[in-house]
Design a protein around this motif. Structure first.
Motif, PDB file in Angstrom:
ATOM      1  N   LEU A  74       0.826  -1.206   0.000  1.00 36.00           N
ATOM      2  CA  LEU A  74       0.000   0.000   0.000  1.00 36.00           C
ATOM      3  C   LEU A  74       0.864   1.262   0.000  1.00 36.00           C
ATOM      4  CD1 LEU A  74      -2.797  -1.103   2.470  1.00 36.00           C
ATOM      5  CD2 LEU A  74      -3.085  -0.578   0.042  1.00 36.00           C
ATOM      6  N   ARG A  75       1.951   1.232   0.742  1.00 36.38           N
ATOM      7  CA  ARG A  75       2.839   2.397   0.784  1.00 36.38           C
ATOM      8  C   ARG A  75       3.527   2.631  -0.555  1.00 36.38           C
ATOM      9  NH1 ARG A  75       5.600   2.988   6.635  1.00 36.38           N
ATOM     10  NH2 ARG A  75       3.696   2.830   7.847  1.00 36.38           N
ATOM     11  N   VAL A  76       3.940   1.558  -1.200  1.00 38.40           N
ATOM     12  CA  VAL A  76       4.576   1.692  -2.517  1.00 38.40           C
ATOM     13  C   VAL A  76       3.562   2.193  -3.538  1.00 38.40           C
ATOM     14  CG1 VAL A  76       5.663   0.410  -4.409  1.00 38.40           C
ATOM     15  CG2 VAL A  76       6.392   0.003  -2.050  1.00 38.40           C
ATOM     16  N   LEU A  77       2.356   1.628  -3.520  1.00 35.58           N
ATOM     17  CA  LEU A  77       1.313   2.065  -4.448  1.00 35.58           C
ATOM     18  C   LEU A  77       1.005   3.545  -4.258  1.00 35.58           C
ATOM     19  CD1 LEU A  77      -0.865   1.433  -6.584  1.00 35.58           C
ATOM     20  CD2 LEU A  77      -2.392   0.861  -4.676  1.00 35.58           C
ATOM     21  N   GLU A  78       0.970   3.997  -3.035  1.00 33.53           N
ATOM     22  CA  GLU A  78       0.672   5.402  -2.751  1.00 33.53           C
ATOM     23  C   GLU A  78       1.684   6.330  -3.422  1.00 33.53           C
ATOM     24  OE1 GLU A  78      -1.284   8.741  -0.858  1.00 33.53           O
ATOM     25  OE2 GLU A  78      -1.883   6.785  -1.590  1.00 33.53           O
ATOM     26  N   ARG A  79       2.915   5.887  -3.541  1.00 38.84           N
ATOM     27  CA  ARG A  79       3.966   6.744  -4.093  1.00 38.84           C
ATOM     28  C   ARG A  79       4.267   6.485  -5.573  1.00 38.84           C
ATOM     29  NH1 ARG A  79       4.282   5.862   1.091  1.00 38.84           N
ATOM     30  NH2 ARG A  79       5.061   7.413   2.520  1.00 38.84           N
ATOM     31  N   MET A  80       3.605   5.535  -6.183  1.00 40.15           N
ATOM     32  CA  MET A  80       3.900   5.188  -7.581  1.00 40.15           C
ATOM     33  C   MET A  80       3.650   6.318  -8.577  1.00 40.15           C
ATOM     34  SD  MET A  80       3.000   1.224  -8.161  1.00 40.15           S
ATOM     35  CE  MET A  80       3.734   1.124  -9.768  1.00 40.15           C
ATOM     36  N   PRO A  81       2.568   7.068  -8.473  1.00 42.17           N
ATOM     37  CA  PRO A  81       2.367   8.128  -9.468  1.00 42.17           C
ATOM     38  C   PRO A  81       3.118   9.417  -9.107  1.00 42.17           C
ATOM     39  CG  PRO A  81       0.446   7.961  -8.079  1.00 42.17           C
ATOM     40  CD  PRO A  81       1.387   6.868  -7.651  1.00 42.17           C
ATOM     41  N   PHE A  86      -1.319   8.319  -4.933  1.00 40.43           N
ATOM     42  CA  PHE A  86      -2.381   7.492  -5.509  1.00 40.43           C
ATOM     43  C   PHE A  86      -3.734   7.847  -4.916  1.00 40.43           C
ATOM     44  CE2 PHE A  86      -5.077   3.745  -5.752  1.00 40.43           C
ATOM     45  CZ  PHE A  86      -4.981   3.439  -7.101  1.00 40.43           C
ATOM     46  N   SER A  87      -3.788   8.046  -3.627  1.00 40.20           N
ATOM     47  CA  SER A  87      -5.070   8.312  -2.960  1.00 40.20           C
ATOM     48  C   SER A  87      -5.674   9.650  -3.365  1.00 40.20           C
ATOM     49  CB  SER A  87      -4.900   8.261  -1.441  1.00 40.20           C
ATOM     50  OG  SER A  87      -3.963   9.225  -1.017  1.00 40.20           O
ATOM     51  N   ARG A  88      -4.902  10.516  -4.001  1.00 45.51           N
ATOM     52  CA  ARG A  88      -5.413  11.823  -4.420  1.00 45.51           C
ATOM     53  C   ARG A  88      -5.696  11.899  -5.922  1.00 45.51           C
ATOM     54  NH1 ARG A  88      -1.534  13.011  -0.403  1.00 45.51           N
ATOM     55  NH2 ARG A  88      -2.505  13.954   1.426  1.00 45.51           N
ATOM     56  N   LEU A  89      -5.460  10.807  -6.635  1.00 45.60           N
ATOM     57  CA  LEU A  89      -5.716  10.795  -8.071  1.00 45.60           C
ATOM     58  C   LEU A  89      -7.216  10.716  -8.345  1.00 45.60           C
ATOM     59  CD1 LEU A  89      -3.097   8.218  -9.439  1.00 45.60           C
ATOM     60  CD2 LEU A  89      -3.023  10.695  -9.653  1.00 45.60           C
ATOM     61  N   PRO A  90      -7.681  11.323  -9.443  1.00 48.18           N
ATOM     62  CA  PRO A  90      -9.072  11.094  -9.854  1.00 48.18           C
ATOM     63  C   PRO A  90      -9.255   9.597 -10.175  1.00 48.18           C
ATOM     64  CG  PRO A  90      -8.079  12.892 -11.113  1.00 48.18           C
ATOM     65  CD  PRO A  90      -6.991  12.263 -10.316  1.00 48.18           C
TER      66      PRO A  90
END
Length: 133
Positions: A74-81, A86-90
């Protein structure tokens, strides 16, 4: 290696649940993965399936290593973009990122996606409204 230190720290943490940022990332992941359809409710939206709460209950019963790997994923996914989170992406951009992960040539990205999809799908399909549809 930094990821190993973070994984060790996560495994030592209390198994009570996910941190607030991890919960936000999982909620964004569930919204992008499981939008509302004609027959099924959406995940993590008003009137939808509460994936995060049920996932936390499921993870509380899992071995500590499994919990640590999910948290790290989850932490890696959050920083991928990067530089965005990630949690702030549309939702559309988050769904596009998940599609890109599914077709990535890097096995680790596909494995991360598979792990989170499995967790989200198991929790989502246990909901009575989904089973009734």
């Amino acid at each position: 290696m930094r990821l190993r230190r973070e994984a060790r720290a996560l495994s030592r943490r209390d198994a009570a649940g996910l941190s607030r940022p991890e919960r936000e990332t999982l909620a964004a992941f569930a919204r992008a993965l499981l939008p509302r359809t004609q027959a099924l409710p959406a995940a993590e939206q008003i009137g939808g399936v509460a994936v995060v709460e049920a996932a936390e209950q499921l993870l509380a019963q899992a071995p500590s290593r499994t919990r640590a790997l999910v948290r790290l994923t989850l932490r890696v996914l959050e920083r991928m973009p990067f530089p965005r989170r990630f949690s702030r992406l549309p939702e559309e951009r988050a769904a596009a990122l998940l599609a890109a992960m599914a077709s990535s040539r890097f096995a680790l990205r596909r494995d991360m996606l598979f792990a989170l999809k499995t967790l989200a799908y198991v929790v989502y399909t246990r909901d009575a409204r989904v089973q009734a549809s």
